[in-house]
Scaffold this active site. Structure first.
Site, PDB file in Angstrom:
ATOM      1  N   HIS A 183       0.817  -1.226   0.000  1.00  0.00           N
ATOM      2  CA  HIS A 183       0.000   0.000   0.000  1.00  0.00           C
ATOM      3  C   HIS A 183       0.843   1.266   0.000  1.00  0.00           C
ATOM      4  O   HIS A 183       0.329   2.348  -0.256  1.00  0.00           O
ATOM      5  CB  HIS A 183      -0.928   0.003   1.220  1.00  0.00           C
ATOM      6  N   ASP A 395       3.974   9.599  -0.931  1.00  0.00           N
ATOM      7  CA  ASP A 395       2.760   8.886  -0.518  1.00  0.00           C
ATOM      8  C   ASP A 395       2.481   7.785  -1.532  1.00  0.00           C
ATOM      9  O   ASP A 395       2.642   8.003  -2.738  1.00  0.00           O
ATOM     10  CB  ASP A 395       1.572   9.868  -0.497  1.00  0.00           C
TER      11      ASP A 395
END
Ligand code: G6P
Length: 486
Positions: A183, A395
């Site tokens: 992720h 991110d």
């Protein structure tokens, strides 16, 4: 929020039938550090409650339908409860001791891997005393999974806390199909190379049949690391390792679009958004524009640089507290890890400094809300915001950006987005892209966003909405599982 396993949102059942996962492909077992449920106090009693989260909502029905289970850490320490059923899903908690949590979670996962995988925006700490607990906990997860799984089942392992699980599970149960999804970003070769246990981590991940990443670059970085340090051969899409094929690819995650949209359209949320707008503009002619930040209080999110850019904006004087206000929602996170406590102190000091310098009685320059918000409240903030500031230093994806776009159903809003968020790949066209390290550039972009013509803002929002609508979190799960089981 962010590209998180547990974040705001709730599933709808409408997409479940589209999944090809159940037929003839065995049961589905999800393995993730966090369970899809957590303990809460209700009337003095401790009970389980479903964790909010788009990913949880997407995977839960698949697990239910395929008759599998979810293996994870309950968030508490000591002896975990036996496996139980909660709301049609089999839950299998893994026991972890307090000492293990400190070392595998606070230490190796969040003070070694987390900064290393996020471009070393903080210095990763390499400690042998953290590595072994990480190995032990990964083994505990692999063993718990092996007890649940039967030959022919499909196992989907998630995220950086569990990178050794695929390899360990393959040894215990060669007859299961194993997928792994990361992720968070996977770093470039020259950063990953620092990790003293790089070979073990790579061979753990290569225990999978399919390894998925948020972006093509993450997938490329991983394949390159496997060839250079993992003893694998092959292309960026297919590696050969110990006589097996390991497929690698990007599968960008998304949100529960339908749920986000219906929440945004609901009357209470629209009223609340209006109330928030009025709340920041008391007794003023002309509305103050709201710049919004929503992040876990994490040093990868660029909160402090964003605040300093806002300070710079006010210093320039084109915009003042009469024309704009910043709202920063900061969700408490990993507070036992030193860097997080330091960040909090710095953010709070900066907020005080900016308000001290530029605020007026009844007119704060920055509203800093350190708390968890429920999804309705969060969406009301999105709707109220004129400018959304998503400026992480790195991110994996960032789902706040996608949620903002969908929450702005018929309104005008501008997204300022970091080049270094995975979401920039899909949302580059309609957003204002920024280098999140560049204080002057960020201040200038805030200025552009605040003075953008409504027609231009609407045009950009149209582009963003089209881009986000291409895929939702159900589509993401389907495409990963479809690739894994094909
Ligand atoms: C990130 C990670 C998730 C993690 C989440 C919250 O998004 O990718 O795996 O669950 O942060 O962090 P926490 O440490 O509270 O689980």
């Amino acid at each position: 929020m962010g590209a998180e396993l547990v974040q705001a949102g709730r599933g709808t059942d409408s997409r479940i039938g589209g999944s090809g996962v159940k037929t003839g492909r065995g049961r589905l077992i999800v393995v993730a550090n966090r369970l899809p449920v957590h303990r809460v106090k209700r009337k003095g009693r401790s009970v389980w409650e479903t964790s909010p989260g788009g990913v949880v909502s997407a995977l839960r029905p698949l697990v239910t339908e395929a008759g599998g289970a979810w293996v994870g850490w309950s968030g508490t320490t000591g002896r975990a409860p036996a496996a139980f059923e909660f709301d049609t899903i089999q839950i299998r908690p893994v026991s972890v001791t307090a000492e293990q949590v400190e070392k595998y979670y606070g230490g190796f996962s969040n003070a070694t891997l987390w900064p290393l995988y996020h471009d070393c925006v903080r210095t990763p700490q390499f400690h042998r005393r953290w590595w072994w607990p990480y190995v032990d906990v990964n083994r505990q997860f692999a063993e718990a999974t092996a007890q649940e799984a039967r030959p022919g089942d499909t196992v989907w392992v998630h995220d950086y806390q569990l990178q050794l699980v695929p390899g360990m599970l393959r040894e215990l149960m060669p007859e299961v199909r194993i997928g792994f999804f990361m992720h968070i970003p996977f770093p470039p070769l020259e950063l990953f190379a620092q990790l003293p246990w790089r070979r073990e981590i790579l061979s753990g991940m290569m225990g999978s049949d399919l390894v998925g990443f948020q972006t093509p670059q993450g997938a490329k970085n991983f394949a390159a690391a496997c060839r250079r340090y993992g003893g694998a051969r092959g292309s960026d899409r297919e590696l050969e390792f110990r006589g097996r094929k390991v497929r690698v690819g990007p599968f960008s995650i998304s949100i529960d679009i339908e749920h986000t949209e219906s929440t945004a359209m609901s009357a209470p949320v629209q009223e609340r958004a209006e109330e928030l707008r009025r709340g920041v503009s008391p007794n003023l002619n002309g509305r103050r524009k709201i710049l919004l930040g929503v992040d876990r209080l994490d040093y990868t999110k660029g909160i402090e640089i964003r605040l300093r850019a806002f300070e710079e904006l006010l210093r320039r004087g084109v915009h003042t507290v009469d024309s704009c206000v910043m709202v920063q929602i900061a969700v408490p996170s990993r507070e036992t890890v030193g860097e997080y406590a330091e960040l909090r102190a710095y953010v709070e000091q900066l907020t005080g400094r900016i308000n001290g310098e530029y605020g007026e009685a009844g007119k704060a320059a920055v509203h800093y809300l350190r708390r968890n918000l429920d999804f309705e409240e969060l969406v009301a903030y999105y709707r109220a915001a004129d400018v959304m500031l998503v400026t992480p230093l790195r991110d994996g994806m960032n789902l706040v950006a996608k949620e903002y776009v969908i929450a702005k159903t018929d309104d005008v809003g501008t997204l300022v987005l970091s080049e270094f968020a995975g979401a920039a790949q899909e949302l580059g066209a309609g957003s204002l892209l920024v280098n999140p390290h560049d204080i002057d550039g960020l201040a200038a972009t805030m200025e552009v966003a605040l003075s953008m013509e409504p027609t231009e803002a609407r045009r950009r929002m149209g582009l963003l909405q089209r881009a986000v609508r291409k895929n939702d979190v159900y589509g993401w799960a389907d495409s990963f599982l479809g690739a894994l089981t094909s």
